[in-house]
Design an enzyme around this catalytic site. Structure first.
Site: not given
Length: 615
Positions: A322, A404, A409, A414-416, A438, A451
């Site tokens: 990472h 989603k 739809k 918002s899906p997130d 977080y 980020t």
């Protein structure tokens, strides 16, 4: 192998030309928010954590900092750093070191992340799947190294491509105190490393100037398996799973124990990527996840940015280091690879048996010389690795009630944000409280962007979970609470993506303080560290090509929750430490995630929304 030895000279810097990097000069630098913007946002984010009296005390310390000479001085220093023409970003050097290169715990399980690939019904053996993956990944490598890969876009906004230079022919090198990345010239290192039974082999991908075909790769992998399965040799990969300072020390010891060991290490470090041919055949999703995440520790070289893992039964996955690269570029790589290997025309396009040469030299193993000190250290590293992995509790679940399409739809959420509220609700169900949470917001619309932290816990999310658990709350009250919570989350996420979050700015201010200057009261306040102690660390990568993905918790008494929201389902991979003292349990939390999603499905199914809230 002999002709490759000595070709892997470190210190190479790619030209970063071509379409992939065409937008770099047009990208703006990461902004420095104003104190007037950050401090009120910070105060709002901590309110759910504090009593009214505690909150008022923090408000006072924030006001004092905002109006103080030191507050203005630190802001001015940060602005000056941001305007420095020699820096692509005021944050990037600090962030790479503090968050990754200077991190001293083992990268696996604590930092690296994995993807478990969607199953492939045609390539059902390790060598066939391995050959398909290698061939596909090399197509991507070519586009990265010559810069012809199209740059990523966020709709019409170009994203920073600088991390792609660390994807291939690169490696993290351990060093006491802080590691460093090393890059190698792809033109002189056209090879991959193949691991089998903890023994590493260098596979020349372009022998005699002609690239290996898929059948030729398969043949070479079969040779490696045949050789490795009957060979006993030092398995030095376990060193890379140790604590970083210990690995740095052991690396020097390994180099000094044999005249060729440094060159052998460089062979691995300079190779394009690693292919790990594991001898196991995972069946359950948890076993598949564990195999991709860490395996046995021997058949890996955890410092390589890209490791593809293939199992005997054809299942596969990926492990990403990472430090210099976040998940979106490697997600793109893996989606490319899996989409190619699953393609109905793959065998036709890449499997021409006429390209099979019979005179290919067998790949040779990298045989490290060891002494009693190295062998003793290998044994100790193995013990450390097994201890850390045994502490990890991983469980995954998939909710098939909706995905989603319905969330976005049909109901307009918002899906997130919707998935984040499920996580908040599930934690509350299990533990009776909410904690700092977080989620990364991508800032790659800025030069050298990585980020920003999105603070998920809010007054609105806390009110939502309490309303959902209130037996006397009406459906209308629950729906309204969900609307407000998802709206607040989407707003913070959008601001964080613009570089206008709280955490990176406050970090920059604190790091701008000189050693002889007193720490302002704002940073001494216990809630300052509490609010960024991520008891829940989450991230969303939603791909139809992955069955699961994940990493570990980031604090000892917390959870790591990787999730995906695809068209028709939601999946969660949850990790925590087994030896926590507050009752954390990944399997139980997965059950609560399913329960929360079920609660919302039932609530939304019987509630007629007057219009899509467009949150």
């Amino acid at each position: 192998m002999s002709k490759q030895l000595g070709s892997c000279v470190p210190g190479y810097k790619p030209a970063m030309t071509g379409p992939l990097y065409a937008n770099q000069d047009k990208l703006p630098k990461l902004p420095v928010p104003s104190l007037e913007a950050t401090l009120p946002k910070y105060l709002k984010s901590i309110e759910p954590l504090l009593t009214p009296t505690e909150y008022e005390n923090t408000v006072k310390s924030a006001d004092e900092f905002s109006n103080s000479a030191i507050g203005k001085l630190l802001q001015d220093r940060l602005l000056a750093r941001a305007q420095d023409p020699t820096k692509t970003s005021w944050l990037i050097d600090w962030w790479n070191d503090l968050a990754y290169l200077g991190y001293r715990d083992p990268v696996v399980p604590f930092v690296s992340y994995f993807y478990a690939h969607k199953n492939d019904k045609r390539h059902k053996t390790g060598v066939k799947k391995g050959a398909a993956i290698v061939s596909s990944a090399l197509q991507f490598w070519k586009q990265v190294t010559d810069g012809t890969l199209p740059p990523e876009m966020a709709r019409t906004t170009p994203l920073d491509s600088s991390s792609y230079q660390y994807m291939f022919n690169s490696c993290r090198i351990p060093h006491p105190g802080s590691d460093h990345p090393v890059q190698y010239n792809p033109e002189t290192n056209k090879k991959i490393t193949v691991a089998r039974n903890g023994i590493f082999y260098i596979l020349d991908i372009c022998p005699n100037g002609i690239e290996l075909s898929v059948p030729e790769i398969e043949t070479q992998l079969e040779k490696i398996i045949q050789d490795a399965d009957g060979r006993i040799a030092p398995r030095i990969g376990i060193f890379t799973g140790d604590y970083r300072d210990t690995w740095a020390k052991n690396r020097e010891m390994l180099i000094s124990s044999g005249p060729n060991n440094k060159k052998l290490l460089a062979e691995i470090e300079s190779s394009i990527f690693l292919l790990c041919l594991d001898s196991t055949s995972p069946v359950t999703q948890n076993d598949h996840n564990h195999g991709c995440w860490h395996g046995d520790g021997f058949n890996r070289f955890f410092d390589k940015p890209c490791e593809f893992i293939v199992f005997e039964n054809g299942k596969s996955g990926f492990l990403g280091e990472h430090s210099m690269m976040d998940g979106t570029p490697t997600c793109r790589l893996n989606e490319f690879v899996v989409s190619q290997t699953l393609s109905k025309t793959f065998d036709k396009d890449f499997g021409n048996m006429d390209q099979l040469r019979t005179d290919l030299p067998s790949p040779l193993p990298l045989l490290f010389e060891t002494d009693v000190h190295v062998l003793k250290s290998l044994k100790k590293a193995h013990k450390t690795f097994d201890y850390e992995i045994a502490r990890q509790h991983l469980y995954s679940t998939t909710f098939h009630g909706f995905g989603k399409q319905i969330i976005s739809k049909h109901y307009g959420f918002s899906p997130d944000a919707f998935a984040q509220m499920i996580i908040q609700h599930a934690y509350y169900k299990l533990h009776g409280r909410c904690v700092p949470t977080y989620e990364p917001a991508q800032t790659r619309k800025f030069l050298s962007g990585r980020t920003e932290a999105c603070r998920v816990l809010s007054t609105e999310s806390l009110e939502f979970v309490k309303t959902m658990e209130n037996p006397y709350a009406s459906d209308e009250e629950k729906i309204n609470a969900l609307k407000l919570a998802t709206k607040a989350h989407s707003k913070y996420s959008a601001e964080a993506a613009e570089g206008l979050g709280v955490d990176r700015h406050l970090l920059g201010l604190r790091l701008s303080l000189k050693p002889d200057e007193e720490l302002p009261a704002l940073f001494k306040d216990p809630v300052f560290s509490l609010s960024s102690t991520w008891k829940i660390s989450t991230s969303n990568i939603s791909s139809k090509y992955f069955l699961s993905w994940g990493w570990s918790e980031v604090v000892g008494d917390g959870y790591g929750i990787a999730y995906s929201v695809v068209d028709d389902n939601l999946s969660f991979n949850v990790t925590c430490a087994r030896d926590n003292t507050i009752g954390l349990d990944s399997e139980k939390l997965c059950q609560c995630l399913n329960d929360s999603a079920t609660d919302l499905r039932e609530l939304l199914a019987k509630t007629a929304l007057p219009s899509k809230p467009k949150l």
